[in-house]
Design a protein around this motif. Structure first.
Motif, PDB file in Angstrom:
ATOM      1  N   SER A  64      96.756 -49.934 -59.247  1.00  0.00           N
ATOM      2  CA  SER A  64      96.365 -51.165 -58.460  1.00  0.00           C
ATOM      3  C   SER A  64      98.073 -51.733 -58.208  1.00  0.00           C
ATOM      4  O   SER A  64      98.971 -51.490 -58.807  1.00  0.00           O
ATOM      5  CB  SER A  64      95.699 -52.186 -59.136  1.00  0.00           C
TER       6      SER A  64
ATOM      7  N   CYS B 223      96.563 -56.835 -57.743  1.00  0.00           N
ATOM      8  CA  CYS B 223      95.259 -56.981 -58.272  1.00  0.00           C
ATOM      9  C   CYS B 223      94.719 -56.275 -59.309  1.00  0.00           C
ATOM     10  O   CYS B 223      95.374 -55.173 -59.754  1.00  0.00           O
ATOM     11  CB  CYS B 223      94.323 -56.497 -57.229  1.00  0.00           C
TER      12      CYS B 223
ATOM     13  N   PRO C 153      92.504 -53.489 -61.406  1.00  0.00           N
ATOM     14  CA  PRO C 153      91.728 -52.502 -60.991  1.00  0.00           C
ATOM     15  C   PRO C 153      90.529 -52.592 -61.575  1.00  0.00           C
ATOM     16  O   PRO C 153      89.990 -53.141 -62.634  1.00  0.00           O
ATOM     17  CB  PRO C 153      92.601 -51.030 -61.645  1.00  0.00           C
TER      18      PRO C 153
ATOM     19  N   TYR D  90      99.051 -47.545 -50.870  1.00  0.00           N
ATOM     20  CA  TYR D  90      98.488 -48.730 -51.256  1.00  0.00           C
ATOM     21  C   TYR D  90      99.196 -50.149 -51.414  1.00  0.00           C
ATOM     22  O   TYR D  90      98.746 -51.078 -51.449  1.00  0.00           O
ATOM     23  CB  TYR D  90      97.577 -48.448 -52.544  1.00  0.00           C
TER      24      TYR D  90
ATOM     25  N   LEU E 242      94.877 -50.669 -53.842  1.00  0.00           N
ATOM     26  CA  LEU E 242      94.650 -49.715 -54.841  1.00  0.00           C
ATOM     27  C   LEU E 242      94.471 -48.218 -54.467  1.00  0.00           C
ATOM     28  O   LEU E 242      94.131 -47.919 -53.404  1.00  0.00           O
ATOM     29  CB  LEU E 242      92.782 -50.280 -55.114  1.00  0.00           C
TER      30      LEU E 242
END
Length: 397
Positions: A50, A53, A55, A251, A260
């Motif tokens: 991630s 954020c 995961p 990502y 992600l």
């Protein structure tokens, strides 16, 4: 993907001493409703990585019914794309044609995590996305061959499949151009106060397009429910990602936008990621998903796909990461079906594909008058003038 818990009380509805390829479809239709919905918990093959954020969990819930659906649909998609390869070589498909075999887990997993009211828009590798959105084999092959029964009435061809009534908005041929359109769909959803999201798919080759970053900036400014999905199959046309991108961690490309990285060859990992992405996006705005996947064919039918990568590389991915084989192993591990039953399903899907091709060949080509339809909105009396703009040549419907 690793097994966490072997569920008890699973039934094996496909077992039948008289099961043959000829009666398999009707048998499946009869028995599919009795497939067990008892939760089966598995662990994704790889952890999620991630950016900005937390995961989602690697533990994913599935069921016998879902696993069989995955297998049947992916087997159909694989056969569909192999057949398209043969039709192109036979010159029954003309123009451009980009095949999706190897990447089926992205389409099937995404569909499992969302609803038809969520929007999807993609690039030109679109046949399987259309199929997962509820498209038919006849609609697929008729469109590929430019026939009236195609999903775009034979006027779009391979790169322009559509099914807007199921939230699928194409099929776009200009590299990266679909991403701002996807953000527009998300803007409409927020404007109309809908509880849905839009997925804008693009490849690693399109990841450096300026319009993608412009759209991402707007989506972040307005907290739009837009999910940017980079289908990273590691080759933009014939160029390896490391040759085209200084930072191939797609990502992370959103900087301020969370991201992600997902094993795009694991259908259940994709499902888990899309459930997570939808929930996150509705609350917080855009998110980037990088699907680590792989295409078995070349970039398009004009690309043999073997001049910039080795055959050993392709066969290695097939042996170790094939998305259909992963689901097959889960089905066998949980005694949901036998190896023979799964092979019978694959045989039946080949027959269904062949039948759809035969029907598509019987479909007529569009009438030449269709060249003048779907150009302007009907009922506005658009006038077509001559070069001097003085004499009206025709009033288009």
């Amino acid at each position: 993907m690793a097994l966490l818990r072997r569920s008890s009380h699973l039934i094996r509805p496909l077992t039948s001493p008289t099961l043959t390829a000829s009666n398999l479809t009707s048998y499946l239709r009869h028995s599919f409703s009795s497939l067990d919905d008892t939760p089966i918990t598995v662990e994704t093959s790889m952890p999620f990585t991630s950016h900005n954020c937390e995961p989602p969990s690697r533990s994913v819930e599935t069921s016998a019914k879902e696993l069989m659906t995955f297998f049947i649909d992916m087997a159909t998609m694989r056969r569909m794309e192999i057949a398209a390869d043969s039709l192109y070589k036979a010159k029954l498909i003309r123009g451009f044609c980009h095949l999706y075999d190897g990447q089926e887990a992205v389409a099937i997993g995404m569909e499992a995590g969302i609803t038809k009211k969520d929007c999807i828009i993609t690039a030109y590798r679109d046949h399987c996305i259309y199929f997962c959105r509820g498209g038919t084999l006849l609609g697929t092959f008729a469109e590929l061959m430019g026939r009236k029964n195609g999903c775009s009435n034979g006027k779009g061809g391979s790169m322009h499949f559509y099914k807007p009534e199921s939230g699928f908005y194409g099929g776009h041929g200009i590299v990266g151009a679909q991403v701002p359109l996807g953000v527009g769909l998300a803007f409409a959803q927020k404007y109309n106060k809908e509880d849905h999201v839009s997925f804008a798919l693009y490849g690693d080759g399109a990841a450096n397009q300026g319009q993608l970053f412009e759209a991402l900036n707007m989506a972040a400014l307005w907290d739009l429910p837009a999910i940017f999905v980079c289908e990273n199959n590691h080759y933009g046309m014939g160029t390896a990602e490391w040759r085209a991108a200084k930072s191939p961690s797609y990502y992370k490309r959103g900087d301020y936008v969370p991201g992600l990285k997902v094993d795009g060859m694991d259908a259940l990992a994709v499902k888990q990621a899309c459930i997570f992405a939808k929930e996150h996006s509705l609350k917080n705005g855009p998110l980037i998903l990088e699907m680590d996947t792989y295409r078995y064919h070349g970039h398009s039918m004009s690309d043999p796909g073997s001049t910039y990568r080795t055959r050993d590389e392709i066969s290695g991915v097939r042996q170790e990461r094939d998305p259909i084989e992963r689901v097959r192993k889960l089905i066998l591990a949980h005694d949901i079906a036998t190896e023979k039953e799964l092979k019978d399903i694959e045989k039946e899907k080949r027959k269904e594909v062949d039948d759809a091709i035969a029907q598509a060949k019987e479909s007529p080509v569009p009438d030449p008058s269709e060249l003048y339809t779907n150009v302007y909105v009907k009922g506005y009396g658009v006038e077509a003038c001559g070069a001097d703009r003085k004499g009206v040549k025709a009033v288009l419907p």
